[in-house]
Design an enzyme around this catalytic site. Structure first.
Site, PDB file in Angstrom:
ATOM      1  N   ARG A 215      -3.716   1.978  -1.384  1.00  0.00           N
ATOM      2  CA  ARG A 215      -4.909   1.227  -1.019  1.00  0.00           C
ATOM      3  C   ARG A 215      -6.034   1.582  -1.987  1.00  0.00           C
ATOM      4  O   ARG A 215      -6.164   2.739  -2.405  1.00  0.00           O
ATOM      5  CB  ARG A 215      -5.354   1.573   0.417  1.00  0.00           C
ATOM      6  CG  ARG A 215      -4.483   0.972   1.507  1.00  0.00           C
ATOM      7  CD  ARG A 215      -4.593  -0.558   1.576  1.00  0.00           C
ATOM      8  NE  ARG A 215      -3.785  -1.124   2.642  1.00  0.00           N
ATOM      9  CZ  ARG A 215      -2.545  -1.614   2.497  1.00  0.00           C
ATOM     10  NH1 ARG A 215      -1.963  -1.599   1.313  1.00  0.00           N
ATOM     11  NH2 ARG A 215      -1.901  -2.122   3.525  1.00  0.00           N
ATOM     12  N   HIS A 263      -2.105  -6.554  -6.347  1.00  0.00           N
ATOM     13  CA  HIS A 263      -1.530  -6.134  -5.060  1.00  0.00           C
ATOM     14  C   HIS A 263      -0.131  -6.727  -4.895  1.00  0.00           C
ATOM     15  O   HIS A 263       0.154  -7.436  -3.919  1.00  0.00           O
ATOM     16  CB  HIS A 263      -2.438  -6.538  -3.890  1.00  0.00           C
ATOM     17  CG  HIS A 263      -2.163  -5.730  -2.647  1.00  0.00           C
ATOM     18  ND1 HIS A 263      -3.148  -5.298  -1.799  1.00  0.00           N
ATOM     19  CD2 HIS A 263      -1.000  -5.279  -2.109  1.00  0.00           C
ATOM     20  CE1 HIS A 263      -2.609  -4.611  -0.792  1.00  0.00           C
ATOM     21  NE2 HIS A 263      -1.293  -4.596  -0.964  1.00  0.00           N
TER      22      HIS A 263
HETATM   23  P1  NAP Z   1       4.763   5.856   6.167  1.00  0.00           P
HETATM   24  O1  NAP Z   1       6.245   5.707   6.233  1.00  0.00           O
HETATM   25  O2  NAP Z   1       3.968   5.857   7.407  1.00  0.00           O
HETATM   26  O3  NAP Z   1       4.487   7.195   5.355  1.00  0.00           O
HETATM   27  C1  NAP Z   1       3.251   7.773   5.227  1.00  0.00           C
HETATM   28  C2  NAP Z   1       3.440   9.166   4.636  1.00  0.00           C
HETATM   29  O4  NAP Z   1       2.151   9.667   4.291  1.00  0.00           O
HETATM   30  C3  NAP Z   1       4.077  10.138   5.633  1.00  0.00           C
HETATM   31  O5  NAP Z   1       5.014  10.909   4.944  1.00  0.00           O
HETATM   32  C4  NAP Z   1       2.878  10.980   6.063  1.00  0.00           C
HETATM   33  O6  NAP Z   1       3.181  12.311   6.373  1.00  0.00           O
HETATM   34  C5  NAP Z   1       2.050  10.981   4.814  1.00  0.00           C
HETATM   35  N1  NAP Z   1       0.658  11.316   5.102  1.00  0.00           N
HETATM   36  C6  NAP Z   1      -0.203  10.658   5.918  1.00  0.00           C
HETATM   37  N2  NAP Z   1      -1.411  11.255   5.907  1.00  0.00           N
HETATM   38  C7  NAP Z   1      -1.301  12.322   5.099  1.00  0.00           C
HETATM   39  C8  NAP Z   1      -2.198  13.330   4.672  1.00  0.00           C
HETATM   40  N3  NAP Z   1      -3.459  13.366   5.102  1.00  0.00           N
HETATM   41  N4  NAP Z   1      -1.752  14.267   3.834  1.00  0.00           N
HETATM   42  C9  NAP Z   1      -0.484  14.243   3.400  1.00  0.00           C
HETATM   43  N5  NAP Z   1       0.443  13.322   3.748  1.00  0.00           N
HETATM   44  C10 NAP Z   1       0.017  12.361   4.586  1.00  0.00           C
HETATM   45  O7  NAP Z   1       4.126   4.716   5.223  1.00  0.00           O
HETATM   46  P2  NAP Z   1       4.861   3.883   4.080  1.00  0.00           P
HETATM   47  O8  NAP Z   1       5.680   2.800   4.629  1.00  0.00           O
HETATM   48  O9  NAP Z   1       5.491   4.845   3.144  1.00  0.00           O
HETATM   49  O10 NAP Z   1       3.601   3.188   3.373  1.00  0.00           O
HETATM   50  C11 NAP Z   1       2.570   3.955   2.779  1.00  0.00           C
HETATM   51  C12 NAP Z   1       1.435   3.059   2.353  1.00  0.00           C
HETATM   52  O11 NAP Z   1       1.838   2.256   1.236  1.00  0.00           O
HETATM   53  C13 NAP Z   1       0.995   2.015   3.371  1.00  0.00           C
HETATM   54  O12 NAP Z   1       0.153   2.578   4.339  1.00  0.00           O
HETATM   55  C14 NAP Z   1       0.268   1.004   2.503  1.00  0.00           C
HETATM   56  O13 NAP Z   1      -1.086   1.359   2.380  1.00  0.00           O
HETATM   57  C15 NAP Z   1       0.947   1.164   1.145  1.00  0.00           C
HETATM   58  N6  NAP Z   1       1.701  -0.042   0.773  1.00  0.00           N
HETATM   59  C16 NAP Z   1       1.281  -0.736  -0.313  1.00  0.00           C
HETATM   60  C17 NAP Z   1       1.982  -1.859  -0.720  1.00  0.00           C
HETATM   61  C18 NAP Z   1       1.593  -2.603  -1.957  1.00  0.00           C
HETATM   62  O14 NAP Z   1       2.122  -3.668  -2.215  1.00  0.00           O
HETATM   63  N7  NAP Z   1       0.717  -2.080  -2.754  1.00  0.00           N
HETATM   64  C19 NAP Z   1       3.112  -2.269   0.012  1.00  0.00           C
HETATM   65  C20 NAP Z   1       3.488  -1.544   1.124  1.00  0.00           C
HETATM   66  C21 NAP Z   1       2.780  -0.409   1.497  1.00  0.00           C
HETATM   67  P3  NAP Z   1       3.964  12.758   7.705  1.00  0.00           P
HETATM   68  O15 NAP Z   1       5.416  12.528   7.335  1.00  0.00           O
HETATM   69  O16 NAP Z   1       3.593  14.168   7.837  1.00  0.00           O
HETATM   70  O17 NAP Z   1       3.494  11.864   8.825  1.00  0.00           O
HETATM   71  C1  GLV Z   2       0.936  -4.088   1.638  1.00  0.00           C
HETATM   72  O1  GLV Z   2       0.047  -3.591   1.019  1.00  0.00           O
HETATM   73  C2  GLV Z   2       1.420  -3.606   2.889  1.00  0.00           C
HETATM   74  O2  GLV Z   2       0.804  -2.695   3.451  1.00  0.00           O
HETATM   75  O3  GLV Z   2       2.438  -4.139   3.387  1.00  0.00           O
END
Ligand code: NAP
Ligand code: GLV
Length: 300
Positions: A215, A263
């Protein structure tokens, strides 16, 4: 079962989602916001793509809010989001694979100097740069969730020294000191907003690179630009921004050491994501177990 489908979807995207969802769940009736307002008590679930604030108010029988986005920071910023209704985020292996590809492309491009060679081509300059082996590049992925793990695995498969940073591991400054490429895949929460600031960049070794695929609000833009302008950082790959679309006058557009993506690191693909959403819709209808629920207190 009547399901509201709403959010930031143009008419072609909405048609695509309606087709994929109706194919996966032919027994459901899909409503837009106007139709849902006419019979609010009939709406049992909502499938949403960053809906306008207030969209989910006044639906007394709502049992599930299913996000089509992985990140739910914008949804959680809506103070009118019904607090008692379970909120699920999108977790789709196809989306994680797309993210891993974008992260891998960033690492390959930085490692093999393809961004520099593109600049050289525009300047008509022929100059070979020193070549390093993949195993000499240390890649740190911030966030060890669905996206972070998929990205780190894919990058490590190609021989890079890749790992995920976890909050219970090496403290961040120490981990950054051993990092050539930092890739941000954290959710946006109160704790992580502005994490990529002057202190973060200073903790990286000189000539490190930063990739932000999570983000825009994770980054303090002025601090990143200062770290690039001073020569401390060599490049930034940015997919996400405080304001999207990135305003035309923003310095990132023309900065020679910044690569801007719209994005597009990992888009939700209706062909696979509809099945994920429908599994949860059926569970909500039948009283089954819901998957990928967001813990609202922690913000992801
Ligand atoms: P997720 O499965 O919920 O994973 C989040 C990870 O971040 C978990 O391992 C969590 O740790 C860790 N975390 C959260 N807060 C933290 C902190 N303060 N310090 C250290 N680690 C922390 O999420 P995801 O599916 O991987 O997605 C992550 C992000 O990618 C989304 O929220 C979104 O913003 C972004 N995204 C972007 C796109 C794009 O096109 N650019 C697409 C999809 C997603 P724990 O394991 O300890 O809970
Ligand atoms: C894209 O940024 C998503 O969070 O799916």
């Amino acid at each position: 079962m009547k399901v509201l489908l709403c959010g930031q979807l143009d008419s072609a995207e909405r048609q695509g989602w309606l087709h994929a969802l109706a194919t996966a769940m032919p027994e459901a009736h899909w409503l837009d916001l106007d139709a849902a307002r006419r019979e609010p008590a009939a709406v049992l679930a909502a499938v949403v793509a960053n809906p306008a604030p207030g969209s989910l108010q006044g639906l007394p029988k709502l049992r599930l809010i299913q996000s089509l986005w992985a990140g739910v920071d914008r949804l959680l910023a809506d103070s009118s989001l019904p607090a008692e209704v379970p909120l699920a985020r999108m977790v789709d292996p196809a989306m994680s694979a797309a993210m891993a590809e974008t992260a891998l492309w960033s690492v390959l491009s930085l490692h093999r100097d393809f961004f520099s060679y593109a600049r050289q081509q525009r300047a008509g300059r022929w100059q070979q740069l020193p070549q390093r082996r993949a195993d000499e590049l240390r890649v740190l992925v911030l966030g060890s969730g669905e996206m972070g793990r998929a990205a780190a695995r894919r990058i490590a498969d190609l021989g890079y020294a890749a790992s995920c940073w976890r909050r219970d591991g090496t403290p961040l400054p120490g981990a950054l000191a051993e990092t050539d490429i930092a890739i941000n895949l954290l959710p946006l929460t109160l704790e992580t907003r502005g994490l990529l600031d002057a202190r973060f960049f200073a903790a990286l070794p000189a000539q490190a690179a930063v990739v932000n695929l999570a983000r825009g609000a994770h980054v303090v833009d002025a601090d990143l630009l200062a770290a690039l302008d001073s020569g401390h950082l060599r490049h930034a790959v940015l997919d996400v921004f405080h304001q999207e679309p990135l305003p035309a006058e923003h310095r990132y557009w023309q900065h020679p050491q910044v690569t801007v993506l719209p994005h597009a690191a990992a888009q939700t693909d209706p062909r696979s994501a509809a099945a994920v959403a429908v599994r949860n819709l059926r569970a909500a209808r039948d009283g089954g177990a819901l998957q990928h629920l967001v813990e609202r207190q922690r913000g992801y």
